[in-house]
Design an enzyme around this catalytic site. Structure first.
Site: not given
Ligand SMILES: NC(=O)c1ccc[n+]([C@@H]2O[C@H](COP(=O)([O-])OP(=O)(O)OC[C@H]3O[C@@H](n4cnc5c(N)ncnc54)[C@H](OP(=O)(O)O)[C@@H]3O)[C@@H](O)[C@H]2O)c1
Length: 255
Positions: A139, A152
């Site tokens: 990130s 984080y």
């Molecule tokens: N959104 C942003 O602004 C942003 C920016 C930079 C980086 N990121 C990164 O992008 C990635 C995806 O995030 P997102 O924004 O798409 O959030 P999200 O919609 O909350 O998705 C997170 C995903 O991770 C899964 N997950 C969480 N804990 C888990 C575990 N213990 N075992 C297996 N799966 C798990 C969730 O699955 P379940 O719901 O089925 O548990 C979900 O599919 C993350 O690594 C986040 O840090 C996000």
């Protein structure tokens, strides 16, 4: 890697992971998708199958080292995996006070150990084939510690540096490693944020940028440009100059 045929994505049940799965879904493409929420995972799988993809799903917690190892090995045995995207992650901040020890440990377990559990089992088989690609979700928050989300930021900095180091070694063995550093993306992770999120983008747009960058085997896919430039500059400046500025930034809510 251009046109990977077997792609594994963790955290595919929502947000960026789900958008990536749909971006790659096509006839002749095999997708291995994991998450914890079976219902959302199956809904996504149906959408990917409708686009012609062959989809295998698994409800596995990325912190389960043995289960991740067994799942990845079984997928690789069925058809060699071309691309692994270690995307699963959680976030939380200090908005309601300090981080609890439980929150810190949970974030590190999922965002750091979960990535290791996803990447590590694939290194040996990919190196043996001299072919494959590993993508690690970091990130822009990994460039500098922000007081609003200490663990984080630490977790994202850890996997960023881990990926950069792996790339230096594995690229000579035919395996690509890419670190992905998005800014704010509209997903369930950012949904609770009550503060302005500059350059917020959709998960679909984010997935498009990532897919393009992975096809070029970029070392780092960091975007959007202005927030990237901002955090890059912050990482270069001495903390004595930037601490005051960061202290007044809005904070993310705790868990
Ligand atoms: N959104 C942003 O602004 C942003 C920016 C930079 C980086 N990121 C990164 O992008 C990635 C995806 O995030 P997102 O924004 O798409 O959030 P999200 O919609 O909350 O998705 C997170 C995903 O991770 C899964 N997950 C969480 N804990 C888990 C575990 N213990 N075992 C297996 N799966 C798990 C969730 O699955 P379940 O719901 O089925 O548990 C979900 O599919 C993350 O690594 C986040 O840090 C996000």
């Amino acid at each position: 890697m251009h046109n990977p045929k077997h792609i594994v994505i963790t955290g595919a049940s929502s947000g960026i992971g789900a958008a990536l799965a749909l971006a790659y879904a096509a006839p002749d493409v095999r997708l291995g998708l994991s998450g914890r929420n079976q219902q959302r995972l199956e809904q996504l799988a149906a959408q990917a199958r409708a686009k012609g993809a062959n989809v295998v799903t698994a409800t596995i917690d990325v912190t389960s080292r043995g289960a991740m190892n067994a799942w990845l090995q079984s997928l690789d045995a069925a058809q060699p995996i071309d691309l692994v995207i270690a995307n699963a992650g959680i976030s939380a901040g200090t908005g309601s006070g300090n981080e609890t020890e439980q929150q810190i440990r949970e974030i590190i377990a999922i965002n750091v150990e979960g990535v290791i559990n996803t990447v590590q089992p694939m290194i040996e088989p990919m190196v043996a084939r001299g072919r494959g690609q590993l993508a690690i979700m970091s990130s822009l928050a990994g460039f500098r510690g922000f007081p609003g989300a200490p663990s984080y930021c630490a977790s994202k900095a850890a996997v960023k540096v881990y990926g950069e180091a792996l790339r230096g070694d594995l690229s000579y063995k035919g395996v690509g490693v890419t670190v992905i550093c998005p800014g704010y993306v509209k997903t369930s992770m950012t949904e609770p944020n009550k503060f302005p999120m500059p350059f917020l983008m959709t998960a679909e747009k984010c997935a498009e940028i990532i897919k393009r960058g992975l096809a070029r085997n970029k070392a780092r896919i960091a975007f959007p440009f202005l927030p990237y430039f901002f955090v890059w500059l912050l990482s270069l400046l001495p903390p004595s100059l930037t601490d005051h500025l960061l202290a007044v930034l809005p904070k993310k809510a705790g868990r």
